[in-house]
Design an enzyme around this catalytic site. Structure first.
Site, PDB file in Angstrom:
ATOM      1  N   GLY A  32     -59.509 -64.782 -49.577  1.00 35.19           N
ATOM      2  CA  GLY A  32     -59.318 -65.060 -48.153  1.00 35.19           C
ATOM      3  C   GLY A  32     -60.617 -65.304 -47.422  1.00 35.19           C
ATOM      4  O   GLY A  32     -61.669 -65.509 -48.026  1.00 35.19           O
ATOM      5  N   HIS A  38     -63.176 -73.232 -50.430  1.00 30.95           N
ATOM      6  CA  HIS A  38     -61.787 -72.965 -50.846  1.00 30.95           C
ATOM      7  C   HIS A  38     -60.920 -74.205 -50.621  1.00 30.95           C
ATOM      8  O   HIS A  38     -60.069 -74.542 -51.447  1.00 30.95           O
ATOM      9  CB  HIS A  38     -61.194 -71.806 -50.045  1.00 30.95           C
ATOM     10  CG  HIS A  38     -61.919 -70.508 -50.171  1.00 30.95           C
ATOM     11  ND1 HIS A  38     -62.644 -69.960 -49.136  1.00 30.95           N
ATOM     12  CD2 HIS A  38     -62.038 -69.637 -51.208  1.00 30.95           C
ATOM     13  CE1 HIS A  38     -63.153 -68.794 -49.522  1.00 30.95           C
ATOM     14  NE2 HIS A  38     -62.815 -68.579 -50.778  1.00 30.95           N
ATOM     15  N   SER A 186     -69.952 -69.552 -48.528  1.00 34.78           N
ATOM     16  CA  SER A 186     -69.467 -68.272 -49.047  1.00 34.78           C
ATOM     17  C   SER A 186     -68.857 -67.494 -47.892  1.00 34.78           C
ATOM     18  O   SER A 186     -69.368 -67.557 -46.762  1.00 34.78           O
ATOM     19  CB  SER A 186     -70.633 -67.475 -49.635  1.00 34.78           C
ATOM     20  OG  SER A 186     -70.269 -66.120 -49.806  1.00 34.78           O
TER      21      SER A 186
HETATM   22  P1  AMP Z   1     -63.466 -66.054 -53.330  1.00 35.03           P
HETATM   23  O1  AMP Z   1     -62.504 -66.066 -52.176  1.00 35.03           O
HETATM   24  O2  AMP Z   1     -64.882 -65.866 -52.927  1.00 35.03           O
HETATM   25  O3  AMP Z   1     -63.019 -65.145 -54.436  1.00 35.03           O
HETATM   26  O4  AMP Z   1     -63.413 -67.519 -53.941  1.00 35.03           O
HETATM   27  C1  AMP Z   1     -62.212 -68.088 -54.365  1.00 35.03           C
HETATM   28  C2  AMP Z   1     -62.529 -69.337 -55.147  1.00 35.03           C
HETATM   29  O5  AMP Z   1     -63.235 -70.261 -54.327  1.00 35.03           O
HETATM   30  C3  AMP Z   1     -63.419 -69.074 -56.367  1.00 35.03           C
HETATM   31  O6  AMP Z   1     -62.959 -69.856 -57.457  1.00 35.03           O
HETATM   32  C4  AMP Z   1     -64.773 -69.518 -55.889  1.00 35.03           C
HETATM   33  O7  AMP Z   1     -65.619 -69.951 -56.943  1.00 35.03           O
HETATM   34  C5  AMP Z   1     -64.404 -70.679 -54.993  1.00 35.03           C
HETATM   35  N1  AMP Z   1     -65.493 -70.948 -54.053  1.00 35.03           N
HETATM   36  C6  AMP Z   1     -66.079 -70.065 -53.202  1.00 35.03           C
HETATM   37  N2  AMP Z   1     -67.099 -70.663 -52.541  1.00 35.03           N
HETATM   38  C7  AMP Z   1     -67.163 -71.940 -52.990  1.00 35.03           C
HETATM   39  C8  AMP Z   1     -67.997 -73.056 -52.707  1.00 35.03           C
HETATM   40  N3  AMP Z   1     -68.995 -72.977 -51.829  1.00 35.03           N
HETATM   41  N4  AMP Z   1     -67.767 -74.215 -53.361  1.00 35.03           N
HETATM   42  C9  AMP Z   1     -66.765 -74.298 -54.278  1.00 35.03           C
HETATM   43  N5  AMP Z   1     -65.935 -73.283 -54.581  1.00 35.03           N
HETATM   44  C10 AMP Z   1     -66.130 -72.123 -53.958  1.00 35.03           C
END
Ligand code: AMP
Length: 283
Positions: A32, A38, A186
Site C-alpha cells: 500500500g 506500483h 518508494s
Molecule cells: P511494496 O509496496 O514496497 O512492497 O512494493 C510492492 C511492489 O512494487 C514490489 O514488487 C516493488 O518492487 C514494486 N515497487 C516499489 N517501488 C517501485 C519503483 N520505484 N519502481 C518499480 N517498482 C516498484
C-alpha cells in the site's frame, strides 16, 4: 466498481468465477501507500491479463523488531483511487488474523539467496517475504505476478521460490520508476526531511555514474565499488548499509563486471533505509 475482499474465501470464489470463464489473472502484491512505481506494475498487469488483482497488506513477518512496521505509511482511500485509475478489478486487503491465524508455524526459506545484501542487515526479512508471497499465490492463484526490479533481491528470491516449489505462475520483473530527478520511488520516501531528500539523490547519481563508466568499458568491480563508496561517503547525511556487486544468479560477489551483474546499494538517511540498484546485462 473495484471489488474489495478481506477474506480468503471471498477472493477465492471471485478468482474461481473468473477462471471458469477462461480469464487470466494478473497479480500485483503491495504494502500500500501506492505510488507511480506500483502503478507501473498495475498497468503492465492490465495490458497482459483479463483481470488485475492488487493485494495491500503490510506483512509483519518481513519487518525486524526495530523496523518501521508500526509507522509504515497507510492511506486506504488514496490507494483505492489509485487502483481505480489504473484499471484494477479487485483489491485483496487481508487482516493479520486472516494471514497468520493462531498457531501459525509454516515459513519458507530460499536458502543461499536470503542472507546477504538486504538479508544481512534485515535478518529474517526474506523469510517473511517468501512466506507471504507463497501464501498470496495460493490464495489468488494468478496467471502472472508483477514485481519491481527496485527490490532486486526480492525479485530474484521470488523467481527462485516459484521455480523450486513449482508454483504455476509467471513472474514478471518491472523496471524501476524514478522521480524526475532520479530518486527511485518508494513509499518510504515520505519519511525523508528536505535535507535528506536532497542527499538521497546521491544514490541514484552514483549508480548513474557507474552505469556510464561500465558502458564505457570499466569492468573492475573494485573500481566501480570505489566510485559509489566515494560519492556516498562524502555525504554526511548518508550512512551506507551496503554496496554490493554480485552475480544475479547466486548473489555472490564478482570481481569483473560481465554478463549479468547487479550493483545494489542500501543506505540510511536518518532512520530511513533506501535501496536502489543498476543491473548490467551484457548485450
Ligand atoms: P511494496 O509496496 O514496497 O512492497 O512494493 C510492492 C511492489 O512494487 C514490489 O514488487 C516493488 O518492487 C514494486 N515497487 C516499489 N517501488 C517501485 C519503483 N520505484 N519502481 C518499480 N517498482 C516498484
Amino acid at each position: 466498481m473495484i471489488k474489495k475482499f478481506e477474506s480468503v474465501n471471498q477472493i477465492r470464489n471471485y478468482i474461481k468465477e473468473c477462471k471458469n470463464s477462461g480469464k487470466t489473472i494478473g497479480f500485483v502484491p503491495t504494502m500500500g501507500y501506492l505510488h507511480e512505481g506500483h502503478v507501473s506494475l498495475m498497468k503492465k498487469a492490465r495490458k497482459e491479463n483479463d483481470i488485475v488483482v492488487v493485494s495491500i497488506y503490510i506483512n509483519p513477518t518481513q519487518f525486524g523488531a526495530n523496523e518501521d512496521l508500526e509507522k509504515y505509511p497507510r492511506n486506504h482511500e488514496r490507494d483505492y483511487d489509485i487502483c481505480k485509475n489504473a484499471g484494477v478489478d479487485a483489491i485483496f486487503f487481508p487482516s493479520n488474523d486472516t494471514m497468520y491465524g493462531e498457531n501459525y508455524y509454516t515459513y519458507i526459506n530460499v536458502e543461499c539467496l536470503e542472507n546477504n545484501l538486504c538479508g544481512k542487515s534485515r535478518k529474517g526479512h526474506f523469510k517473511g517475504v517468501a512466506t507471504v508471497v507463497a501464501k498470496l499465490f495460493n490464495i489468488v492463484s494468478p496467471t502472472r505476478a508483477y514485481f519491481g526490479k527496485k527490490d532486486a533481491q526480492q525479485l530474484i528470491i521470488i523467481k527462485k521460490m516459484t521455480e523450486d516449489l513449482n508454483f504455476d505462475v509467471e513472474i514478471i520483473g518491472c523496471d524501476i520508476i524514478r522521480e524526475e530527478d532520479g530518486l527511485a520511488m518508494s513509499s518510504r520516501n515520505v519519511y525523508l526531511s528536505k535535507e535528506e531528500r536532497i542527499a538521497a539523490l546521491k544514490i541514484s547519481k552514483a549508480l548513474k555514474l557507474v552505469k556510464d563508466k561500465i558502458e564505457n568499458g570499466e569492468k573492475d568491480s573494485k573500481i566501480i565499488y570505489s566510485y559509489i563508496f566515494e560519492a556516498l561517503s562524502k555525504e554526511e547525511l548518508i550512512n551506507i548499509d551496503y554496496i554490493e556487486i554480485v552475480n544475479v544468479k547466486n548473489l555472490e560477489r564478482v570481481s569483473t563486471i560481465e554478463t549479468n551483474v547487479l550493483i545494489a546499494v542500501a543506505a540510511f538517511l536518518g532512520n530511513t533505509r533506501l535501496i536502489d540498484n543498476y543491473r548490467y546485462i551484457d548485450a
